[in-house]
Design a protein around this motif. Structure first.
Motif, mmCIF file in Angstrom:
data_model
loop_
_atom_site.group_PDB
_atom_site.id
_atom_site.type_symbol
_atom_site.label_atom_id
_atom_site.label_comp_id
_atom_site.label_asym_id
_atom_site.label_seq_id
_atom_site.Cartn_x
_atom_site.Cartn_y
_atom_site.Cartn_z
ATOM 1 N N GLU A 1 -28.091 21.052 26.280
ATOM 2 C CA GLU A 1 -27.100 21.720 25.436
ATOM 3 C C GLU A 1 -27.023 20.998 24.092
ATOM 4 N N HIS A 2 -26.585 21.716 23.080
ATOM 5 C CA HIS A 2 -26.476 21.137 21.731
ATOM 6 C C HIS A 2 -25.129 20.449 21.547
ATOM 7 N N THR A 3 -24.809 19.507 22.414
ATOM 8 C CA THR A 3 -23.574 18.747 22.255
ATOM 9 C C THR A 3 -23.799 17.607 21.269
ATOM 10 N N ARG A 4 -22.711 17.104 20.721
ATOM 11 C CA ARG A 4 -22.812 15.970 19.784
ATOM 12 C C ARG A 4 -23.485 14.782 20.460
ATOM 13 N N GLU A 5 -23.140 14.536 21.719
ATOM 14 C CA GLU A 5 -23.704 13.399 22.437
ATOM 15 C C GLU A 5 -25.210 13.556 22.623
ATOM 16 N N ASN A 6 -25.644 14.737 23.064
ATOM 17 C CA ASN A 6 -27.077 14.974 23.270
ATOM 18 C C ASN A 6 -27.843 14.869 21.960
ATOM 19 N N LEU A 7 -27.312 15.493 20.916
ATOM 20 C CA LEU A 7 -28.007 15.468 19.627
ATOM 21 C C LEU A 7 -28.043 14.050 19.052
ATOM 22 N N ALA A 8 -26.943 13.305 19.178
ATOM 23 C CA ALA A 8 -26.922 11.928 18.675
ATOM 24 C C ALA A 8 -27.946 11.075 19.418
ATOM 25 N N SER A 9 -28.048 11.253 20.721
ATOM 26 C CA SER A 9 -29.023 10.492 21.509
ATOM 27 C C SER A 9 -30.451 10.819 21.078
ATOM 28 N N LEU A 10 -30.735 12.097 20.874
ATOM 29 C CA LEU A 10 -32.075 12.510 20.444
ATOM 30 C C LEU A 10 -32.370 12.036 19.022
ATOM 31 N N MET A 11 -31.351 12.000 18.178
ATOM 32 C CA MET A 11 -31.542 11.493 16.816
ATOM 33 C C MET A 11 -31.829 9.992 16.835
ATOM 34 N N ARG A 12 -31.140 9.259 17.715
ATOM 35 C CA ARG A 12 -31.418 7.826 17.834
ATOM 36 C C ARG A 12 -32.864 7.597 18.241
ATOM 37 N N GLU A 13 -33.351 8.402 19.190
ATOM 38 C CA GLU A 13 -34.755 8.297 19.601
ATOM 39 C C GLU A 13 -35.685 8.582 18.425
ATOM 40 N N GLU A 14 -35.347 9.599 17.643
ATOM 41 C CA GLU A 14 -36.165 9.988 16.490
ATOM 42 C C GLU A 14 -36.191 8.880 15.437
ATOM 43 N N LEU A 15 -35.079 8.186 15.265
ATOM 44 C CA LEU A 15 -34.978 7.126 14.262
ATOM 45 C C LEU A 15 -35.591 5.807 14.723
ATOM 46 N N GLN A 16 -35.818 5.645 16.021
ATOM 47 C CA GLN A 16 -36.240 4.348 16.544
ATOM 48 C C GLN A 16 -37.540 3.847 15.911
ATOM 49 N N GLY A 17 -38.508 4.716 15.713
ATOM 50 C CA GLY A 17 -39.763 4.302 15.093
ATOM 51 C C GLY A 17 -39.550 3.768 13.688
ATOM 52 N N ILE A 18 -38.691 4.423 12.932
ATOM 53 C CA ILE A 18 -38.380 3.976 11.571
ATOM 54 C C ILE A 18 -37.676 2.624 11.624
ATOM 55 N N VAL A 19 -36.738 2.487 12.540
ATOM 56 C CA VAL A 19 -36.014 1.232 12.689
ATOM 57 C C VAL A 19 -36.986 0.098 13.036
ATOM 58 N N ASP A 20 -37.919 0.364 13.937
ATOM 59 C CA ASP A 20 -38.890 -0.667 14.332
ATOM 60 C C ASP A 20 -39.751 -1.120 13.150
ATOM 61 N N VAL A 21 -40.261 -0.158 12.387
ATOM 62 C CA VAL A 21 -41.102 -0.492 11.231
ATOM 63 C C VAL A 21 -40.296 -1.254 10.180
ATOM 64 N N ALA A 22 -39.092 -0.808 9.904
ATOM 65 C CA ALA A 22 -38.263 -1.455 8.893
ATOM 66 C C ALA A 22 -37.846 -2.862 9.348
ATOM 67 N N HIS A 23 -37.574 -3.019 10.628
ATOM 68 C CA HIS A 23 -37.219 -4.316 11.203
ATOM 69 C C HIS A 23 -38.366 -5.301 10.982
ATOM 70 N N LEU A 24 -39.553 -4.852 11.306
ATOM 71 C CA LEU A 24 -40.745 -5.677 11.103
ATOM 72 C C LEU A 24 -40.967 -5.956 9.616
#
Length: 168
Positions: A71-94
């Motif tokens: 379902e398109h709940t705020r919680e589900n979408l926020a979780s999926l967005m965090r997953e989407e951002l993780q690669g960017i966070v990893d590269v920027a962290h490095l």
């Protein structure tokens, strides 16, 4: 809340990264402060450069939710967005750690400052922006549906009144 301009935003990251690193350091506080400032600013700048616009982030999260049957709940979408951002966070962290290393600073301290900036500012603000846009889009869609339903009801009522008038 008012947004900071780019320079002031990075300056605030530098100050926070430097002060936190200096306070937490057990070694050379000056090197720690410089490392913290470099790590947080480089990581935040790199992440912002790599990030999709919040609307694109939201669209990707919705597409993934649909694919997974969520379902398109705020919680589900926020979780999926965090997953989407993780690669960017990893590269920027490095990137924050590597920048400090190349400058002869402490990459461990820079990595900690980068992580702080990325998780407590970049990721949170990116998701918040995308969900704000989503809420606005849902509200606009609700108004559109209401207006269409109202117009259809008015049309139906008008036709029904004409038929009743014909019968009478």
């Amino acid at each position: 809340a008012a947004r900071l301009d780019g320079f002031v935003h990075k300056l605030a990251h530098a100050a926070l990264g430097a002060s936190a690193a200096a306070v937490l350091s057990r070694g050379d506080r000056e090197i720690a402060a410089l490392s913290g400032a470099v790590g947080s600013v480089v990581a935040e700048t790199l992440a912002e450069t790599l990030k999709d616009k919040s609307q694109e982030l939201r669209v990707k999260a919705i597409e993934k939710a649909d694919l997974l049957g969520l379902e398109h709940t705020r919680e589900n979408l926020a979780s999926l967005m965090r997953e989407e951002l993780q690669g960017i966070v990893d590269v920027a962290h490095l990137g924050g750690a590597v920048a400090a290393l190349l400058m002869g600073l402490d990459p461990g301290v820079a990595a900690n400052a980068a992580a702080n900036a990325l998780y407590n500012n970049f990721a949170v603000s990116s998701i918040r922006e995308a969900l704000e846009d989503y809420s606005e889009a849902l509200a606009a869609k609700a108004v559109e549906v209401f207006d269409n339903a109202k117009a259809a009801l008015e049309e139906f009522t008008g036709e029904a009144l004409e038929k009743i008038a014909e019968i009478l």
